[in-house]
Scaffold this active site. Structure first.
Site, PDB file in Angstrom:
ATOM      1  N   ARG A 142       0.901  -1.031   0.127  1.00 51.56           N
ATOM      2  CA  ARG A 142       0.159   0.049   0.076  1.00 51.56           C
ATOM      3  C   ARG A 142       0.777   1.153  -0.058  1.00 51.56           C
ATOM      4  O   ARG A 142       1.755   1.390   0.722  1.00 51.56           O
ATOM      5  CB  ARG A 142      -0.851   0.005   1.394  1.00 51.56           C
ATOM      6  CG  ARG A 142      -1.917  -1.142   1.043  1.00 51.56           C
ATOM      7  CD  ARG A 142      -2.857  -0.831   2.406  1.00 51.56           C
ATOM      8  NE  ARG A 142      -3.626  -2.300   2.582  1.00 51.56           N
ATOM      9  CZ  ARG A 142      -4.754  -2.442   1.843  1.00 51.56           C
ATOM     10  NH1 ARG A 142      -5.394  -1.678   0.973  1.00 51.56           N
ATOM     11  NH2 ARG A 142      -5.390  -3.479   2.135  1.00 51.56           N
ATOM     12  N   ASN A 198      -9.321   1.787  -5.192  1.00 50.83           N
ATOM     13  CA  ASN A 198      -9.893   3.077  -5.340  1.00 50.83           C
ATOM     14  C   ASN A 198      -8.460   3.760  -5.148  1.00 50.83           C
ATOM     15  O   ASN A 198      -8.283   4.602  -5.794  1.00 50.83           O
ATOM     16  CB  ASN A 198     -10.746   3.464  -4.211  1.00 50.83           C
ATOM     17  CG  ASN A 198     -10.942   4.863  -4.238  1.00 50.83           C
ATOM     18  OD1 ASN A 198     -10.739   5.645  -3.165  1.00 50.83           O
ATOM     19  ND2 ASN A 198     -12.110   5.236  -5.238  1.00 50.83           N
ATOM     20  N   ILE A 246     -11.979  -6.995  -3.545  1.00 43.65           N
ATOM     21  CA  ILE A 246     -13.124  -7.966  -3.070  1.00 43.65           C
ATOM     22  C   ILE A 246     -14.469  -7.014  -2.442  1.00 43.65           C
ATOM     23  O   ILE A 246     -15.175  -7.679  -2.447  1.00 43.65           O
ATOM     24  CB  ILE A 246     -12.544  -8.562  -1.889  1.00 43.65           C
ATOM     25  CG1 ILE A 246     -12.271  -7.797  -0.651  1.00 43.65           C
ATOM     26  CG2 ILE A 246     -11.388  -9.542  -2.216  1.00 43.65           C
ATOM     27  CD1 ILE A 246     -12.037  -8.838   0.759  1.00 43.65           C
ATOM     28  N   ASP A 247     -14.233  -5.583  -2.342  1.00 48.14           N
ATOM     29  CA  ASP A 247     -15.274  -5.045  -1.822  1.00 48.14           C
ATOM     30  C   ASP A 247     -16.101  -4.435  -3.041  1.00 48.14           C
ATOM     31  O   ASP A 247     -17.192  -4.090  -2.660  1.00 48.14           O
ATOM     32  CB  ASP A 247     -14.804  -3.778  -1.413  1.00 48.14           C
ATOM     33  CG  ASP A 247     -13.840  -3.900   0.006  1.00 48.14           C
ATOM     34  OD1 ASP A 247     -14.242  -4.916   0.891  1.00 48.14           O
ATOM     35  OD2 ASP A 247     -12.846  -3.101   0.272  1.00 48.14           O
ATOM     36  N   ARG A 298     -27.468 -20.743  19.428  1.00 44.50           N
ATOM     37  CA  ARG A 298     -27.015 -19.372  19.659  1.00 44.50           C
ATOM     38  C   ARG A 298     -27.160 -18.746  18.684  1.00 44.50           C
ATOM     39  O   ARG A 298     -27.630 -18.794  17.707  1.00 44.50           O
ATOM     40  CB  ARG A 298     -25.370 -19.985  19.894  1.00 44.50           C
ATOM     41  CG  ARG A 298     -25.055 -20.724  21.066  1.00 44.50           C
ATOM     42  CD  ARG A 298     -23.487 -20.937  20.940  1.00 44.50           C
ATOM     43  NE  ARG A 298     -22.897 -21.613  22.044  1.00 44.50           N
ATOM     44  CZ  ARG A 298     -21.959 -22.399  22.263  1.00 44.50           C
ATOM     45  NH1 ARG A 298     -21.172 -22.700  21.178  1.00 44.50           N
ATOM     46  NH2 ARG A 298     -21.471 -22.927  23.282  1.00 44.50           N
ATOM     47  N   MET A 328     -15.407  -8.747   5.488  1.00 46.72           N
ATOM     48  CA  MET A 328     -14.633  -7.597   5.196  1.00 46.72           C
ATOM     49  C   MET A 328     -15.550  -6.375   4.567  1.00 46.72           C
ATOM     50  O   MET A 328     -16.439  -6.683   3.969  1.00 46.72           O
ATOM     51  CB  MET A 328     -13.520  -7.878   4.459  1.00 46.72           C
ATOM     52  CG  MET A 328     -12.296  -8.623   5.079  1.00 46.72           C
ATOM     53  SD  MET A 328     -10.973  -8.819   4.166  1.00 46.72           S
ATOM     54  CE  MET A 328      -9.764  -9.077   5.256  1.00 46.72           C
ATOM     55  N   HIS A 384     -14.850  -2.026   4.999  1.00 42.98           N
ATOM     56  CA  HIS A 384     -14.851  -0.829   5.816  1.00 42.98           C
ATOM     57  C   HIS A 384     -15.701   0.263   5.482  1.00 42.98           C
ATOM     58  O   HIS A 384     -16.347   0.825   6.246  1.00 42.98           O
ATOM     59  CB  HIS A 384     -13.658  -0.070   5.859  1.00 42.98           C
ATOM     60  CG  HIS A 384     -12.396  -1.169   6.675  1.00 42.98           C
ATOM     61  ND1 HIS A 384     -12.438  -0.761   8.052  1.00 42.98           N
ATOM     62  CD2 HIS A 384     -11.267  -1.618   6.358  1.00 42.98           C
ATOM     63  CE1 HIS A 384     -11.709  -1.665   8.641  1.00 42.98           C
ATOM     64  NE2 HIS A 384     -10.738  -2.251   7.703  1.00 42.98           N
ATOM     65  N   GLU A 422     -17.215  -5.163   8.725  1.00 38.83           N
ATOM     66  CA  GLU A 422     -16.478  -4.620   9.446  1.00 38.83           C
ATOM     67  C   GLU A 422     -16.492  -2.868   9.805  1.00 38.83           C
ATOM     68  O   GLU A 422     -16.044  -2.454  10.666  1.00 38.83           O
ATOM     69  CB  GLU A 422     -14.885  -5.049   9.161  1.00 38.83           C
ATOM     70  CG  GLU A 422     -14.508  -4.460   7.949  1.00 38.83           C
ATOM     71  CD  GLU A 422     -13.244  -4.991   7.210  1.00 38.83           C
ATOM     72  OE1 GLU A 422     -12.350  -5.620   8.455  1.00 38.83           O
ATOM     73  OE2 GLU A 422     -12.828  -5.107   6.323  1.00 38.83           O
ATOM     74  N   ARG A 440      -9.613 -12.919   1.250  1.00 38.79           N
ATOM     75  CA  ARG A 440      -8.772 -12.583  -0.028  1.00 38.79           C
ATOM     76  C   ARG A 440      -7.887 -13.590  -0.551  1.00 38.79           C
ATOM     77  O   ARG A 440      -7.174 -13.525  -1.720  1.00 38.79           O
ATOM     78  CB  ARG A 440      -7.634 -11.407   0.752  1.00 38.79           C
ATOM     79  CG  ARG A 440      -8.263 -10.044   1.002  1.00 38.79           C
ATOM     80  CD  ARG A 440      -7.140  -9.118   1.359  1.00 38.79           C
ATOM     81  NE  ARG A 440      -7.486  -7.915   1.798  1.00 38.79           N
ATOM     82  CZ  ARG A 440      -7.815  -6.829   1.113  1.00 38.79           C
ATOM     83  NH1 ARG A 440      -7.984  -7.179  -0.096  1.00 38.79           N
ATOM     84  NH2 ARG A 440      -8.483  -5.849   1.685  1.00 38.79           N
TER      85      ARG A 440
END
Length: 357
Positions: free
Chosen positions: A74, A112, A135-136, A171, A178, A180, A231, A284
């Protein structure tokens, strides 16, 4: 002689190798006079001149291979104009290495942030063609990004596996997916996996509504409830805060992620046992699914065609089931959010899925 530079930047995902293979095979099938320069670890390789020559053999057998043969890293766009620790001008260094190698163009694969830098290089005079990976599925200008469908498959499999243990023990289970800033991955995996509640960043949740949905299921005789939580999911209270206030609150966070906060609040209000599962970076990893192999190959092939025609400054995207070229300036800096009014959201609600709103 065509001299092509290539790099993969940002987070990795499935089908990066398949996309690069598509570009190179298309160009090499059209001409024997081609040189491919693979820059290592994303923009870092272009900045510091770390590359290796790639030939036919490098692109053999990688269609099914996850990750990236070039490595990635990155390089935040907001820091791209700032000199490195040695005072090096990163943008000028990238331009220098481009011209030093006498490249005809750069092929850049990323999301992006990667596209912001790619568009900057375009404005600096470099020939650039990009491919949309993440993946987003949040990149503007394309209906689909490669890596997305593979990640949906993995996240769905996680939810599928949770069903049997949730049913056995009665439960409440939370699967943290994933994402954000956008909820495409959580929504699709949640619907495919049969989640009862889906929490995404674009629709701030009310914990009381979440609890009501769980209690309604219990009243109907359901012994368990499954939540798919992005997330980046956010409560209505936090969504009402200013950016400064939210940042300050997050400095003193009690829980490792929003899923654990939601779990604690559900336990406190209902007394139910709640478990959290975080598939994390498995989403990923691994081999690309067949869809992504075909999709990335198609995008790569079209990118190769643009290069052979000398058409630069475009991202190769996918709209209305067709491969298209999208001007980079139209893509850079824009996220493709999931609208709360989207038909897929309304259809999910008709199926009885709660979004906590």
């Amino acid at each position: 002689m065509k001299r092509i530079g290539m790099l993969t930047s940002g987070g990795d995902c499935q089908a990066l190798n398949a996309a690069m293979r598509g570009v190179v095979k298309t160009i090499m099938n059209a001409s024997d006079e081609v040189e491919i320069y693979g820059f290592l670890e994303g923009y870092k390789g272009l900045i510091y001149g770390n590359f290796r020559m790639l030939g036919h053999a490098d692109f053999s057998g990688i269609l099914t291979k996850g990750g990236t043969i070039l490595g990635s890293s990155r390089t935040p766009f907001k820091l791209i104009r700032e000199p490195d620790e040695n005072g090096l001008d990163k943008v000028e260094a990238m331009k220098h290495n481009y011209y030093k190698l006498n490249l005809d163009c750069l092929v850049i694969l990323g999301g992006n942030g990667t596209h912001k830098t790619a568009n900057l290089l375009r404005k600096e005079g470099l020939n650039v063609v990009t491919l949309p990976k993440t993946i987003d599925n949040d990149l503007w200008g394309t209906d689909m990004t490669f890596g997305f469908q593979s990640a949906v498959d993995i996240a769905t499999d996680a939810i599928d596996c949770i069903h049997t243990t949730a049913a056995s023990h009665g439960r409440v289970f939370i699967v943290e997916v994933m994402g954000h800033k956008v909820g495409w991955l959580t929504l699709n995996a949640g619907m495919a996996g049969g989640a009862d509640i889906i929490l995404i960043p674009e629709i701030p949740y009310d914990i009381d509504k979440v609890v009501s949905a769980i209690e309604a299921r219990h009243k109907r005789g359901s012994r368990f409830t499954i939540l798919a939580v992005a997330e980046g999911a956010i409560s209505k209270e936090d969504a009402a805060l200013s950016k400064k206030e939210l940042k300050e609150k997050q400095k003193n966070k009690v829980y490792p992620s929003v899923s654990y906060q939601v779990a604690a609040e559900i336990e406190e209000r209902t007394g139910s046992e709640v478990r959290v599962t975080v598939p994390g970076h498995t989403q990923r990893g691994g081999s690309p699914c067949p869809y992504d192999r075909v999709f990335a190959s198609r995008l790569g092939s079209e990118a190769g065609k643009l290069i052979m025609k000398g058409e630069y400054g475009f991202m190769v995207g996918y709209r209305n089931r067709e491969i298209v070229k999208v001007p980079l300036e139209d893509v850079a800096g824009k996220l493709k959010y999931l609208s709360p009014d989207a038909s897929i959201i309304q259809e999910a609600k008709m199926l009885g899925i709660s979004f906590g709103d």
